[in-house]
Enzyme design. Structure first.
Site, PDB file in Angstrom:
ATOM      1  N   ASP A 248       0.552  -1.185  -0.141  1.00 11.00           N
ATOM      2  CA  ASP A 248       0.141  -0.037  -0.157  1.00 11.00           C
ATOM      3  C   ASP A 248       0.870   1.375   0.007  1.00 11.00           C
ATOM      4  OD1 ASP A 248       0.996  -0.398   2.800  1.00 11.00           O
ATOM      5  OD2 ASP A 248      -1.001  -0.904   3.317  1.00 11.00           O
TER       6      ASP A 248
ATOM      7  N   ASN B 110      -7.301  -2.953  14.680  1.00  4.80           N
ATOM      8  CA  ASN B 110      -8.739  -3.310  14.462  1.00  4.80           C
ATOM      9  C   ASN B 110      -8.810  -4.486  13.649  1.00  4.80           C
ATOM     10  OD1 ASN B 110      -8.190  -2.180  11.856  1.00  4.80           O
ATOM     11  ND2 ASN B 110      -9.442  -0.510  11.731  1.00  4.80           N
TER      12      ASN B 110
ATOM     13  N   HIS C 273      -7.159  -4.705  10.585  1.00  6.98           N
ATOM     14  CA  HIS C 273      -6.996  -4.717   9.157  1.00  6.98           C
ATOM     15  C   HIS C 273      -5.726  -5.211   8.614  1.00  6.98           C
ATOM     16  CE1 HIS C 273      -4.881  -0.381   9.476  1.00  6.98           C
ATOM     17  NE2 HIS C 273      -3.720  -1.639   9.343  1.00  6.98           N
TER      18      HIS C 273
ATOM     19  N   GLU D 206      -9.719  -2.304   5.519  1.00  5.38           N
ATOM     20  CA  GLU D 206     -10.430  -1.839   7.008  1.00  5.38           C
ATOM     21  C   GLU D 206     -11.367  -2.872   6.957  1.00  5.38           C
ATOM     22  OE1 GLU D 206      -8.661  -0.278   8.939  1.00  5.38           O
ATOM     23  OE2 GLU D 206      -8.252   1.909   8.177  1.00  5.38           O
TER      24      GLU D 206
HETATM   25  C1  F6R Z   1       1.523  -1.318   5.950  1.00  9.55           C
HETATM   26  C2  F6R Z   1       0.301  -1.838   6.099  1.00  9.55           C
HETATM   27  C3  F6R Z   1      -0.406  -2.000   7.418  1.00  9.55           C
HETATM   28  C4  F6R Z   1       0.490  -1.903   8.462  1.00  9.55           C
HETATM   29  C5  F6R Z   1      -0.571  -2.173   9.830  1.00  9.55           C
HETATM   30  C6  F6R Z   1       0.147  -2.248  11.225  1.00  9.55           C
HETATM   31  O1  F6R Z   1       2.014  -1.496   4.864  1.00  9.55           O
HETATM   32  O2  F6R Z   1      -0.055  -2.698   5.304  1.00  9.55           O
HETATM   33  O3  F6R Z   1      -1.516  -2.956   7.318  1.00  9.55           O
HETATM   34  O4  F6R Z   1       1.016  -3.393   8.414  1.00  9.55           O
HETATM   35  O5  F6R Z   1      -1.267  -0.940   9.791  1.00  9.55           O
HETATM   36  O6  F6R Z   1       1.208  -1.088  11.192  1.00  9.55           O
HETATM   37  P1  F6R Z   1       2.403  -1.004  12.224  1.00  9.55           P
HETATM   38  O7  F6R Z   1       3.384  -2.167  11.948  1.00  9.55           O
HETATM   39  O8  F6R Z   1       2.947  -0.020  12.115  1.00  9.55           O
HETATM   40  O9  F6R Z   1       1.763  -1.398  13.593  1.00  9.55           O
END
Ligand code: F6R
Length: 240
Positions: free
Chosen positions: A67, A135, A137, A142
């Site tokens: 992403d 959450n 995701h 989401e």
């Molecule tokens: C990032 C991504 C997100 C993160 C998630 C956890 O490329 O796809 O899904 O893996 O938001 O983020 P952190 O590791 O910062 O807690």
């Protein structure tokens, strides 16, 4: 699913790096799906160390990222492109032409189509790395009534904007949208490597451990569908 519970963040990072290294060493032209965020930073450090020690060669490796924020230039320090450059691409011998993140070219619709085309051309990945949101995701898919199969523009949930505000001067500076790989493309990988670290992931990890349902309102639950998935968690994420 293979669950690995580690004592610490460092142990989780080492274990994850070992799995990625094995994939690259078995297939020097491996195609890796990569993620950003705090969780994989330690794993990227381990991979860089292995490269410096002559134990890993990235020269033929290709990568696709999950992403990227919408409305942020790739050169912006907060972009996921900058994150990948700083944490991995600028530190190993990867050919940057073989590294790909979603990017804005023309309209958002054209950008989405272009990333889908690229993913279709690249085909199945050898390994897809994933973090999870508090959450549940995965990538920026989401919790919602429906999840997207392919690349799409996602309106970030308030809790995600809140969680990611730590990287920005203020919550208002966090982009409100992201371009994200969809669920079908995430799953088009021989192996999934899912990492979760820290107490703020405990609720999601616990829910995951205690559910036998697949729910679009809890995207992490879909990883149960993958035949070859590692979930590596540290104690804080596992026990709270
Ligand atoms: C990032 C991504 C997100 C993160 C998630 C956890 O490329 O796809 O899904 O893996 O938001 O983020 P952190 O590791 O910062 O807690």
């Amino acid at each position: 699913m293979k669950l690995i519970v580690c004592d610490s963040y460092d142990e989780m990072s080492k274990k994850a790096a070992e799995i990625v290294s094995d994939v690259i060493n078995e297939n020097p032209s491996a195609i890796l799906g990569l993620a950003t965020g705090s969780t994989p930073e330690g794993m990227y450090k381990e991979l860089v160390e292995a490269y410096k020690d002559g134990k890993l060669d990235f020269s033929k490796v290709s990568t696709v990222n999950l992403d990227e924020y919408v409305g942020i230039d790739p050169s912006n320090p907060q972009s996921y492109q900058s994150f990948m450059n700083e944490n991995l691409f600028d530190r190993v011998n990867i050919n940057k032409e073989n590294t790909h993140l979603p990017k804005e070219i023309g309209s958002l619709e054209e950008s989405v189509k272009a990333y889908d085309k690229l993913l279709a051309e690249i085909g199945q990945r050898d390994l897809q790395l994933l973090g999870i949101g508090p959450n549940g995701h995965i990538a920026f898919n989401e919790p919602d009534e429906k999840l997207n199969m392919h690349t799409s523009i996602i309106d970030l949930k308030d809790e995600t904007i809140e969680a990611n505000s730590r990287f920005f001067d203020s919550k208002d500076d966090v982009p409100k949208q992201a371009m994200s790989m969809g669920m079908a493309d995430i799953f088009n990988s021989k192996t999934l490597l899912v990492l979760a670290s820290g107490k703020n992931k405990h609720k999601a990890v616990e829910k995951f451990m205690h559910t036998d349902k697949i729910e679009t309102l809890f995207p992490m639950s879909f990883i149960n569908l993958h035949p070859n998935c590692y979930l590596i968690v540290d104690k804080d994420a596992y026990q709270g």
